[in-house]
Design an enzyme around this catalytic site. Sequence first.
Site, mmCIF file in Angstrom:
data_model
loop_
_atom_site.group_PDB
_atom_site.id
_atom_site.type_symbol
_atom_site.label_atom_id
_atom_site.label_comp_id
_atom_site.label_asym_id
_atom_site.label_seq_id
_atom_site.Cartn_x
_atom_site.Cartn_y
_atom_site.Cartn_z
ATOM 1 C CG ASN A 93 -1.849 1.238 1.354
ATOM 2 O OD1 ASN A 93 -2.455 1.561 0.384
ATOM 3 N ND2 ASN A 93 -1.841 1.734 2.589
ATOM 4 C CG HIS A 150 -0.612 6.008 4.804
ATOM 5 N ND1 HIS A 150 -2.011 6.173 4.832
ATOM 6 C CD2 HIS A 150 -0.292 6.977 5.606
ATOM 7 C CE1 HIS A 150 -2.345 6.940 5.806
ATOM 8 N NE2 HIS A 150 -1.443 7.358 6.302
ATOM 9 C CB SER A 163 5.211 5.189 4.314
ATOM 10 O OG SER A 163 5.441 6.221 5.165
ATOM 11 C CG ASP A 182 -2.730 3.147 6.824
ATOM 12 O OD1 ASP A 182 -3.152 2.697 5.805
ATOM 13 O OD2 ASP A 182 -3.814 4.199 7.046
#
Length: 215
Positions: free
Chosen positions: A109, A111, A138, A147
């Site tokens: 992911n 973020h 990040s 997260d």
Amino acid sequence: MPDSYCHTVVVISGSGSNLQALIDASVASNFKISRVVSNNPDAFGLERAARDNIPTSMVNHRDYENREEFDLALQKAIDESQPDLVVLAGFMRILGQQFVKAYAGRIINIHPSLLPKYPGINTHQRALDAKDKEHGVSVHFVTEELDGGPVIAQDRVPVLKEDTAESLAERVLEKEHLLYPKVVSWFAAGRLGLAGNQAFLDGEPLPPGGIQVHP
Ligand code: GAR
């Protein structure tokens, strides 16, 4: 002829500018985008995919009674392409445990904050409110903690006196577009790994903030 590309499914909810950066980079890289999946029928990213003849799937969360059912439908759409890697790019839903487990070690992911600072939403405003001197992006492995998975890499920008949440978001986004294709190509080259809650690059454990790409 053997196909050595890393087959990647990108999951989006909105504009898809990170998707676009990945599409552009994939032309001369070691990964191919096999499918784009969206939970939002109005996501502009779907048009970006269509322009490049990338198959798309729509899994609208509003059509499902609960998260488990939505997650299963999402998984089905992703698995149609049997990807090596699942890339969340501006995907704005929380995923359940079973889903995350199904892709353990091969789902990442992006973020818009320097994790572990500011998981969740409104990251740019939160950095401004805290009077942070720097802010950033990040890329991390996705685990069951929102997260909270091990960070692979970060890039940062200075926070300027005149910054608004919008101007800051814009500068962070520029960094996102450079960082995400880089990390995906590391994964595609077999350089990235996850064991438990520890990320590795080239067999070396990564420090808590991951690789810092900013000089
Ligand atoms: C990006 O800033 C991404 O980091 C963020 O949403 C934006 C999507 O932009 N993702 C999250 O906040 C995930 N929690 P894009 O659709 O133009 O790539």
